[in-house]
Scaffold this active site. Structure first.
Site, PDB file in Angstrom:
ATOM      1  N   TRP A 161      -7.857 -52.632 -43.168  1.00 53.52           N
ATOM      2  CA  TRP A 161      -7.461 -51.887 -44.174  1.00 53.52           C
ATOM      3  C   TRP A 161      -7.071 -52.372 -45.503  1.00 53.52           C
ATOM      4  O   TRP A 161      -5.877 -53.323 -45.601  1.00 53.52           O
ATOM      5  CB  TRP A 161      -6.052 -50.995 -43.880  1.00 53.52           C
ATOM      6  CG  TRP A 161      -6.586 -49.919 -42.902  1.00 53.52           C
ATOM      7  CD1 TRP A 161      -7.218 -48.774 -42.905  1.00 53.52           C
ATOM      8  CD2 TRP A 161      -6.357 -50.186 -41.277  1.00 53.52           C
ATOM      9  NE1 TRP A 161      -7.440 -48.275 -41.758  1.00 53.52           N
ATOM     10  CE2 TRP A 161      -7.017 -48.908 -40.812  1.00 53.52           C
ATOM     11  CE3 TRP A 161      -6.146 -51.230 -40.647  1.00 53.52           C
ATOM     12  CZ2 TRP A 161      -7.197 -48.805 -39.487  1.00 53.52           C
ATOM     13  CZ3 TRP A 161      -5.964 -51.183 -39.208  1.00 53.52           C
ATOM     14  CH2 TRP A 161      -6.514 -50.058 -38.685  1.00 53.52           C
ATOM     15  N   HIS A 182      -4.538 -44.728 -44.896  1.00 60.07           N
ATOM     16  CA  HIS A 182      -5.358 -43.761 -43.846  1.00 60.07           C
ATOM     17  C   HIS A 182      -4.107 -42.749 -43.632  1.00 60.07           C
ATOM     18  O   HIS A 182      -3.027 -42.603 -43.971  1.00 60.07           O
ATOM     19  CB  HIS A 182      -5.792 -44.492 -42.537  1.00 60.07           C
ATOM     20  CG  HIS A 182      -4.878 -45.186 -41.891  1.00 60.07           C
ATOM     21  ND1 HIS A 182      -5.270 -46.027 -40.645  1.00 60.07           N
ATOM     22  CD2 HIS A 182      -3.636 -45.457 -42.123  1.00 60.07           C
ATOM     23  CE1 HIS A 182      -4.248 -46.529 -40.304  1.00 60.07           C
ATOM     24  NE2 HIS A 182      -3.151 -46.359 -41.087  1.00 60.07           N
ATOM     25  N   ARG A 208      -7.587 -47.167 -50.973  1.00 66.46           N
ATOM     26  CA  ARG A 208      -7.763 -48.611 -50.448  1.00 66.46           C
ATOM     27  C   ARG A 208      -8.057 -49.470 -51.629  1.00 66.46           C
ATOM     28  O   ARG A 208      -8.853 -49.007 -52.773  1.00 66.46           O
ATOM     29  CB  ARG A 208      -9.025 -48.569 -49.582  1.00 66.46           C
ATOM     30  CG  ARG A 208      -8.330 -48.053 -48.128  1.00 66.46           C
ATOM     31  CD  ARG A 208      -9.232 -48.219 -47.092  1.00 66.46           C
ATOM     32  NE  ARG A 208      -8.978 -47.232 -45.931  1.00 66.46           N
ATOM     33  CZ  ARG A 208      -9.607 -47.163 -44.745  1.00 66.46           C
ATOM     34  NH1 ARG A 208     -10.862 -47.959 -44.681  1.00 66.46           N
ATOM     35  NH2 ARG A 208      -9.084 -46.211 -43.936  1.00 66.46           N
ATOM     36  N   GLN A 222      -8.966 -38.098 -45.999  1.00 62.04           N
ATOM     37  CA  GLN A 222      -9.118 -38.381 -44.631  1.00 62.04           C
ATOM     38  C   GLN A 222      -8.677 -37.026 -43.829  1.00 62.04           C
ATOM     39  O   GLN A 222      -7.960 -36.372 -44.429  1.00 62.04           O
ATOM     40  CB  GLN A 222      -8.387 -39.409 -43.780  1.00 62.04           C
ATOM     41  CG  GLN A 222      -9.174 -40.685 -43.938  1.00 62.04           C
ATOM     42  CD  GLN A 222      -8.560 -41.897 -43.059  1.00 62.04           C
ATOM     43  OE1 GLN A 222      -7.712 -41.752 -42.446  1.00 62.04           O
ATOM     44  NE2 GLN A 222      -9.499 -43.042 -43.111  1.00 62.04           N
ATOM     45  N   VAL A 265      -5.322 -46.800 -30.710  1.00 64.41           N
ATOM     46  CA  VAL A 265      -5.980 -45.975 -29.598  1.00 64.41           C
ATOM     47  C   VAL A 265      -6.423 -47.017 -28.691  1.00 64.41           C
ATOM     48  O   VAL A 265      -6.849 -48.222 -28.917  1.00 64.41           O
ATOM     49  CB  VAL A 265      -6.834 -45.037 -30.057  1.00 64.41           C
ATOM     50  CG1 VAL A 265      -6.531 -44.002 -30.905  1.00 64.41           C
ATOM     51  CG2 VAL A 265      -7.981 -45.861 -30.901  1.00 64.41           C
ATOM     52  N   ALA A 319      -6.255 -38.989 -30.509  1.00 61.81           N
ATOM     53  CA  ALA A 319      -6.361 -38.826 -31.969  1.00 61.81           C
ATOM     54  C   ALA A 319      -7.734 -39.180 -32.642  1.00 61.81           C
ATOM     55  O   ALA A 319      -8.502 -39.681 -32.137  1.00 61.81           O
ATOM     56  CB  ALA A 319      -5.202 -39.866 -32.547  1.00 61.81           C
TER      57      ALA A 319
HETATM   58  N1  PHE Z   1      -7.556 -44.233 -39.233  1.00 60.21           N
HETATM   59  C1  PHE Z   1      -8.646 -44.669 -38.775  1.00 60.21           C
HETATM   60  C2  PHE Z   1      -9.237 -45.443 -40.181  1.00 60.21           C
HETATM   61  O1  PHE Z   1      -8.935 -45.164 -41.305  1.00 60.21           O
HETATM   62  C3  PHE Z   1      -9.372 -43.697 -38.133  1.00 60.21           C
HETATM   63  C4  PHE Z   1      -8.974 -43.331 -36.687  1.00 60.21           C
HETATM   64  C5  PHE Z   1      -8.052 -42.258 -36.631  1.00 60.21           C
HETATM   65  C6  PHE Z   1      -9.499 -43.926 -35.758  1.00 60.21           C
HETATM   66  C7  PHE Z   1      -7.314 -42.108 -35.405  1.00 60.21           C
HETATM   67  C8  PHE Z   1      -8.806 -43.606 -34.373  1.00 60.21           C
HETATM   68  C9  PHE Z   1      -7.960 -42.491 -34.378  1.00 60.21           C
HETATM   69  O2  PHE Z   1     -10.483 -45.959 -40.010  1.00 60.21           O
END
Ligand code: PHE
Length: 351
Positions: A161, A182, A208, A222, A265, A319
């Site tokens: 990120w 995010h 970003r 998002q 995750v 998620a």
């Molecule tokens: N937050 C992650 C991203 O910005 C996306 C994501 C969300 C992946 C939830 C897994 C679970 O790339």
């Protein structure tokens, strides 16, 4: 100089004025007429001005007559003015210069921005499946954006990120504030504040530190999703996201899950749909692969559940996170993400 005042004189001025009014043919002449009788030095004005210096008896009778005459002239003026204006319009329309039966100019009505449109559509698909829509802060703490999501300080995963830090140093010399990269920090915020079961969908803006090109913007949206309960499995994740893909991209869509890595995750996946343009044969839109990646997802990491105060021996969850602009680009055939926020009406009016 004041006019010599008498009731007879008032009547004389009034009938002369009304006579003249009858032969007036234009708005310009009408204005001259008004000035001649009722302007600052107009004939009737002069009489009215002289009333003050008369004896009380004369004042009453002549004053009343003059005021009445003034009211009559004013009313006649208004009527004549309207008649002249009507005549002008009638002339123009008779000669064909204007068509009074044409409809007026349409008042331009705005439309919904394509991002708003697609975000609403995505949220609707999930609310239909029992998810609740919530929103969170765009300026976020490092704590929620990273720490609570199993991304500790100095961990290489932070490189995923590109972050815009807020220029603020706390008492420990740290810069703990940032523009969220995010919507995932809302996973932690929600679990901290709510006991399970949880089923939420979180639309919102993210930022970003990014060079822009056809597929990258430094600010974008998002939509995050989170479901936590007893006994939630990967099959629930698959079923929910499959149903979502079919609602947005059509009932005949196929989906594909591949392993991917996100620190919050385990296991983590990326989800693709078969290309709706070529039905999986391979084309420009899917870069000849037949598949289009639409989001990251996975089972919520036990450490994330634990950090937010949920017992990971009892609860499990999934998620996911997707970029609605990307979904809109696929759905509406838009080939440059920069079009979304460049305020070009030629683009925006198409939606
Ligand atoms: N937050 C992650 C991203 O910005 C996306 C994501 C969300 C992946 C939830 C897994 C679970 O790339």
């Amino acid at each position: 100089m004041t006019e010599e005042a008498s009731v007879g004189r008032v009547e004389e001025v009034k009938s002369k004025a009304l006579d003249e009014l009858g032969s007036i043919e234009s708005l310009e002449q009408l204005e001259e007429w008004r000035i001649a009788y009722m302007g600052r030095r107009g004939q009737l004005t002069q009489i009215l001005r002289g009333v003050g210096s008369l004896s009380p008896d004369e004042r009453r009778s002549i004053g009343a007559a003059a005021n009445k005459a003034k009211a009559t002239l004013e009313e006649s003026l208004t009527q004549r003015e309207q008649a002249l204006k009507d005549a002008v319009v009638a002339d123009l329309s008779e000669s064909g210069a204007i068509d009074v039966t044409l409809p007026g100019w349409p008042a331009p009505l705005g439309g919904l921005h394509p991002t708003t449109r697609i975000v609403r559509e995505i949220c609707e698909a999930f609310t239909f499946m029992g998810f609740q829509v919530v929103e969170g802060p765009e300026v976020e703490w490092d704590h929620y954006n990273f720490e609570m999501l199993n991304i500790p300080k100095d961990h290489p995963a932070r490189d995923m990120w590109n972050t815009l830090w807020v220029d603020y140093t706390d008492e420990n010399g740290e810069t703990p504030m940032l523009l969220r990269t995010h919507t995932s920090p809302m996973q932690a915020r929600i679990m901290e504040n709510q006991s399970p079961p949880v089923r939420v969908i979180v639309p919102g803006k993210c930022y970003r530190y990014e060079a822009t090109d056809a597929t990258h913007e430094w600010h974008f949206y998002q939509v995050e999703g989170l479901a936590v309960d007893r006994g939630i499995t990967f099959a629930d994740l698959k079923g929910t996201l499959f149903e979502f893909a079919r609602r947005i991209f059509g009932q005949e869509r196929k989906v594909r899950f591949r392993c991917d890595y996100f620190p919050f995750v385990e296991p983590g996946v990326d989800m693709s749909i078969d290309c709706f343009a070529c039905s999986g044969k391979g084309c420009r839109i899917c870069s000849d692969t037949g598949w289009i990646e639409i989001m990251g997802a996975g089972m919520v990491h036990p450490k994330v559940l634990e950090a937010a105060g949920y017992d990971h021996n009892i609860y499990t969850g999934f998620a996911f996170g997707m970029g609605p602009e990307r979904i809109a680009m696929l759905k509406y055939g838009i080939d440059d993400i920069r079009l979304f926020y460049s305020n070009d009406l030629r683009f925006l009016k198409q939606f």
